[in-house]
Design an enzyme around this catalytic site. Structure first.
Site, PDB file in Angstrom:
ATOM      1  N   ARG A 121       0.814  -1.237   0.000  1.00 41.99           N
ATOM      2  CA  ARG A 121       0.000   0.000   0.000  1.00 41.99           C
ATOM      3  C   ARG A 121       0.840   1.277   0.000  1.00 41.99           C
ATOM      4  NH1 ARG A 121      -2.857  -3.286   3.602  1.00 41.99           N
ATOM      5  NH2 ARG A 121      -4.588  -4.293   2.550  1.00 41.99           N
ATOM      6  N   LYS A 143       3.408  11.347 -11.335  1.00 40.70           N
ATOM      7  CA  LYS A 143       2.513  10.497 -12.134  1.00 40.70           C
ATOM      8  C   LYS A 143       3.214   9.184 -12.409  1.00 40.70           C
ATOM      9  CE  LYS A 143      -0.433  13.697 -14.695  1.00 40.70           C
ATOM     10  NZ  LYS A 143      -0.792  14.200 -16.032  1.00 40.70           N
ATOM     11  N   GLU A 185       9.698  17.823 -25.065  1.00 40.30           N
ATOM     12  CA  GLU A 185       9.107  18.236 -23.779  1.00 40.30           C
ATOM     13  C   GLU A 185       9.759  19.525 -23.280  1.00 40.30           C
ATOM     14  OE1 GLU A 185       6.470  16.756 -22.697  1.00 40.30           O
ATOM     15  OE2 GLU A 185       6.508  14.642 -23.251  1.00 40.30           O
ATOM     16  N   LYS A 227       7.947  22.732 -14.461  1.00 44.50           N
ATOM     17  CA  LYS A 227       7.064  21.619 -14.087  1.00 44.50           C
ATOM     18  C   LYS A 227       6.780  21.639 -12.587  1.00 44.50           C
ATOM     19  CE  LYS A 227       5.631  16.981 -14.580  1.00 44.50           C
ATOM     20  NZ  LYS A 227       5.650  15.737 -15.303  1.00 44.50           N
ATOM     21  N   GLU A 237      -3.890  17.294 -10.949  1.00 39.54           N
ATOM     22  CA  GLU A 237      -4.482  17.692 -12.220  1.00 39.54           C
ATOM     23  C   GLU A 237      -5.973  17.982 -12.128  1.00 39.54           C
ATOM     24  OE1 GLU A 237      -2.556  15.888 -15.630  1.00 39.54           O
ATOM     25  OE2 GLU A 237      -4.389  16.097 -16.760  1.00 39.54           O
ATOM     26  N   ARG A 241      -2.604  21.690 -14.207  1.00 40.03           N
ATOM     27  CA  ARG A 241      -1.576  20.727 -14.606  1.00 40.03           C
ATOM     28  C   ARG A 241      -1.798  20.175 -16.011  1.00 40.03           C
ATOM     29  NH1 ARG A 241       1.443  15.985 -11.095  1.00 40.03           N
ATOM     30  NH2 ARG A 241       2.548  15.100 -12.868  1.00 40.03           N
ATOM     31  N   ASN A 245       0.157  18.892 -20.927  1.00 41.04           N
ATOM     32  CA  ASN A 245      -0.158  17.930 -21.984  1.00 41.04           C
ATOM     33  C   ASN A 245      -0.284  18.577 -23.357  1.00 41.04           C
ATOM     34  OD1 ASN A 245      -0.232  15.534 -20.458  1.00 41.04           O
ATOM     35  ND2 ASN A 245      -2.184  16.172 -19.585  1.00 41.04           N
ATOM     36  N   HIS A 248      -0.156  16.410 -26.417  1.00 41.44           N
ATOM     37  CA  HIS A 248      -0.210  15.001 -26.001  1.00 41.44           C
ATOM     38  C   HIS A 248      -1.467  14.285 -26.483  1.00 41.44           C
ATOM     39  CE1 HIS A 248       3.167  16.234 -23.610  1.00 41.44           C
ATOM     40  NE2 HIS A 248       3.268  15.088 -22.986  1.00 41.44           N
ATOM     41  N   HIS A 252      -0.676  11.089 -28.196  1.00 41.53           N
ATOM     42  CA  HIS A 252      -1.071   9.754 -27.732  1.00 41.53           C
ATOM     43  C   HIS A 252      -1.794   8.986 -28.831  1.00 41.53           C
ATOM     44  CE1 HIS A 252      -0.867  10.782 -23.148  1.00 41.53           C
ATOM     45  NE2 HIS A 252       0.309  10.513 -23.665  1.00 41.53           N
ATOM     46  N   HIS A 265       7.589   8.594 -27.623  1.00 38.42           N
ATOM     47  CA  HIS A 265       6.624   9.511 -26.994  1.00 38.42           C
ATOM     48  C   HIS A 265       6.938  10.966 -27.376  1.00 38.42           C
ATOM     49  CE1 HIS A 265       3.946  11.118 -23.926  1.00 38.42           C
ATOM     50  NE2 HIS A 265       4.940  11.841 -23.460  1.00 38.42           N
TER      51      HIS A 265
HETATM   52  P1  NAD Z   1      12.285   5.009 -22.312  1.00 39.88           P
HETATM   53  O1  NAD Z   1      12.171   4.874 -20.865  1.00 39.88           O
HETATM   54  O2  NAD Z   1      11.735   3.917 -23.162  1.00 39.88           O
HETATM   55  O3  NAD Z   1      13.819   5.210 -22.672  1.00 39.88           O
HETATM   56  C1  NAD Z   1      14.199   5.319 -24.020  1.00 39.88           C
HETATM   57  C2  NAD Z   1      15.301   4.321 -24.394  1.00 39.88           C
HETATM   58  O4  NAD Z   1      16.537   4.811 -23.913  1.00 39.88           O
HETATM   59  C3  NAD Z   1      15.127   2.956 -23.790  1.00 39.88           C
HETATM   60  O5  NAD Z   1      15.574   1.988 -24.692  1.00 39.88           O
HETATM   61  C4  NAD Z   1      16.055   3.023 -22.580  1.00 39.88           C
HETATM   62  O6  NAD Z   1      16.473   1.764 -22.113  1.00 39.88           O
HETATM   63  C5  NAD Z   1      17.191   3.804 -23.140  1.00 39.88           C
HETATM   64  N1  NAD Z   1      18.026   4.520 -22.187  1.00 39.88           N
HETATM   65  C6  NAD Z   1      17.649   5.101 -21.038  1.00 39.88           C
HETATM   66  N2  NAD Z   1      18.653   5.806 -20.528  1.00 39.88           N
HETATM   67  C7  NAD Z   1      19.707   5.634 -21.352  1.00 39.88           C
HETATM   68  C8  NAD Z   1      21.034   6.127 -21.366  1.00 39.88           C
HETATM   69  N3  NAD Z   1      21.461   7.001 -20.454  1.00 39.88           N
HETATM   70  N4  NAD Z   1      21.849   5.740 -22.359  1.00 39.88           N
HETATM   71  C9  NAD Z   1      21.401   4.910 -23.340  1.00 39.88           C
HETATM   72  N5  NAD Z   1      20.155   4.427 -23.402  1.00 39.88           N
HETATM   73  C10 NAD Z   1      19.318   4.801 -22.422  1.00 39.88           C
HETATM   74  O7  NAD Z   1      11.599   6.358 -22.835  1.00 39.88           O
HETATM   75  P2  NAD Z   1      11.511   7.829 -22.231  1.00 39.88           P
HETATM   76  O8  NAD Z   1      11.397   8.724 -23.398  1.00 39.88           O
HETATM   77  O9  NAD Z   1      12.543   8.090 -21.229  1.00 39.88           O
HETATM   78  O10 NAD Z   1      10.117   7.818 -21.455  1.00 39.88           O
HETATM   79  C11 NAD Z   1       8.911   7.622 -22.148  1.00 39.88           C
HETATM   80  C12 NAD Z   1       7.886   7.152 -21.156  1.00 39.88           C
HETATM   81  O11 NAD Z   1       7.684   8.150 -20.176  1.00 39.88           O
HETATM   82  C13 NAD Z   1       6.529   6.883 -21.784  1.00 39.88           C
HETATM   83  O12 NAD Z   1       6.046   5.673 -21.284  1.00 39.88           O
HETATM   84  C14 NAD Z   1       5.673   8.034 -21.310  1.00 39.88           C
HETATM   85  O13 NAD Z   1       4.320   7.686 -21.192  1.00 39.88           O
HETATM   86  C15 NAD Z   1       6.286   8.328 -19.984  1.00 39.88           C
HETATM   87  N6  NAD Z   1       6.054   9.683 -19.488  1.00 39.88           N
HETATM   88  C16 NAD Z   1       5.608   9.824 -18.230  1.00 39.88           C
HETATM   89  C17 NAD Z   1       5.411  11.089 -17.703  1.00 39.88           C
HETATM   90  C18 NAD Z   1       4.991  11.259 -16.293  1.00 39.88           C
HETATM   91  O14 NAD Z   1       4.683  12.382 -15.879  1.00 39.88           O
HETATM   92  N7  NAD Z   1       4.998  10.208 -15.504  1.00 39.88           N
HETATM   93  C19 NAD Z   1       5.686  12.217 -18.498  1.00 39.88           C
HETATM   94  C20 NAD Z   1       6.153  12.026 -19.780  1.00 39.88           C
HETATM   95  C21 NAD Z   1       6.345  10.750 -20.278  1.00 39.88           C
HETATM   96  N1  GLY Z   2       3.579  14.936 -18.273  1.00 38.35           N
HETATM   97  C1  GLY Z   2       2.397  15.546 -17.794  1.00 38.35           C
HETATM   98  C2  GLY Z   2       2.296  15.634 -16.316  1.00 38.35           C
HETATM   99  O1  GLY Z   2       3.178  15.231 -15.591  1.00 38.35           O
HETATM  100  O2  GLY Z   2       1.327  16.102 -15.817  1.00 38.35           O
END
Ligand code: NAD
Ligand code: GLY
Length: 362
Positions: A121, A143, A185, A227, A237, A241, A245, A248, A252, A265
């Site tokens: 939890r 998030k 971003e 942010k 949100e 907030r 997006n 987005h 998406h 993304h």
């Molecule tokens: P990712 O986590 O898939 O990383 C991209 C690639 O880079 C992967 O293959 C990873 O293994 C590799 N990688 C990571 N660090 C590395 C490094 N230093 N050197 C070499 N390779 C490396 O993608 P991302 O763009 O980091 O994240 C996208 C995800 O984040 C999506 O799922 C999206 O929905 C999510 N997201 C979440 C929020 C939030 O607020 N929680 C906001 C934006 C995006």
């Molecule tokens: N990436 C959008 C948020 O964190 O709200």
């Protein structure tokens, strides 16, 4: 090497936490101050583990440190992979005092955060983001979640980390396509809230693409500042907030259409932001010059300026119908009333949206 360490706080009362940004941080940081008990579970993936796991383990001197290495990719951001984290936590008998550590990009960060929100939890977690996108966006704000085959990020929780450590050196191993995705971003913050930052980006975007450490630290700091400010005002949100997006909703739809992982993304967000800008121009809010500024910056950042060739307006409309921002079936979009002034609205002419979709679907 810039050797400047920047720190800022996400102000959320008793859930406030620091974001520390700089180069060479992983090798020389003691992160025990962010650990609740005497055990740590580092969650990473098959790509990041060989690069940064050893340095990360060394950041928790004296703690019992376990590791779970997940398969790499957006396609694995699901229940089955999440369960691997729970399997390891239970097999190693981690208690409620454990601290999870997300070492990797946004996929690892979102899944680790969600695991921390659910395990017994709720336990503590630390974000060590290693992609530009995760450093400027997903590691900040709490998030967390996973994808469902019918919609991205549809299952999750708000759960804030105890701290975020951003070592810009990790970006040196990142593929150029991923750097560009992160820049989408970064550009977003300039467009939605910070015109001065947008001007700075227009002067420095090539340095960012070239991974200049000082430029990276500055861009990441200003992005996190933006942010953190938005999250501090609207953690869950309820309103404001949602401006984070921008692009987005279109993005998406692109990601879901292309199949998770085929369009990054950030790439989808980059094209999606230009669609939102286009609609804002059609509504008379932005000028053609504003539109050209946004388009030029997206292109200079190495991002696509249009969705996949096989997308149709109808496909966009059906995919956008499941967006989390929609209320009572009404499509809501983040649009720009001016550069630096975003709004979330369903009050736009359907004909204008249709014109934008027609203009971008080739
Ligand atoms: P990712 O986590 O898939 O990383 C991209 C690639 O880079 C992967 O293959 C990873 O293994 C590799 N990688 C990571 N660090 C590395 C490094 N230093 N050197 C070499 N390779 C490396 O993608 P991302 O763009 O980091 O994240 C996208 C995800 O984040 C999506 O799922 C999206 O929905 C999510 N997201 C979440 C929020 C939030 O607020 N929680 C906001 C934006 C995006
Ligand atoms: N990436 C959008 C948020 O964190 O709200």
């Amino acid at each position: 090497m810039s050797s400047v360490v920047q720190e800022l706080i996400v102000e959320l009362g008793e859930r406030s936490y620091p974001i520390r940004i700089g180069d060479s941080l992983l090798g020389r940081s003691n992160l025990n101050e962010w650990v609740a008990g005497d055990r740590v579970m580092i969650v990473t993936n098959t790509t990041v583990a060989p690069l940064y796991l050893a340095q990360t383990r060394a950041s928790f001197p004296g703690k019992v440190t376990d590791t779970v290495v997940l398969p790499d990719g957006e396609a694995y951001k699901n229940w089955e992979t999440l369960n691997l984290i729970f399997d390891d936590l239970l097999q190693h008998q981690h208690s409620r005092k454990t601290t999870l550590v997300a070492l990797g990009g946004g996929v690892v960060g979102d899944m680790t955060g969600f695991a921390a929100a659910c395990y017994q939890r709720g336990v503590a977690f630390i974000q060590i983001p290693t992609t530009l996108l995760s450093q400027v966006d997903s590691s900040v704000g709490g998030k967390t979640g996973i994808n469902h085959p019918l919609g991205k990020n549809m299952i999750g929780a708000f759960h804030q980390p105890a701290g975020v450590l951003i070592d810009t050196d990790t970006l040196q191993t990142l593929p150029p396509r991923e750097v560009s995705a992160g820049l989408a971003e970064v550009i977003k913050y300039g467009l939605i809230r910070d015109p001065e930052f947008l001007g700075w980006l227009e002067e420095h975007v090539e340095e960012l693409v070239g991974l200049d450490p000082a430029a990276l630290t500055e861009a990441i700091y200003r992005s996190c500042l933006c942010k953190a400010d938005v999250v501090a005002q609207d953690e869950r949100e309820g309103g404001l907030r949602a401006i984070l997006n921008l692009g987005h909703t279109f993005g998406h739809a692109i990601e879901t259409h292309a199949g998770y992982g085929n369009w990054l993304h950030g790439e989808a967000v980059g094209a999606g932001m230009l669609m939102a800008v286009d609609l804002s121009v059609r509504l008379g809010w932005l000028s053609l010059q504003d539109q050209e500024r946004a388009r030029s910056l997206i292109i200079r950042a190495g991002l696509p300026e249009a969705p996949p060739r096989d997308m149709t307006p109808d496909r966009f409309m059906s995919l956008m119908a499941v967006d989390k921002k929609n209320v009572d079936g009404a499509l809501r979009l983040v649009l720009l009333q001016r550069i630096g002034g975003a709004t979330v609205t369903s009050e736009f002419a359907g004909a204008a949206l249709n014109e934008t979709l027609m203009a971008f679907c080739r």
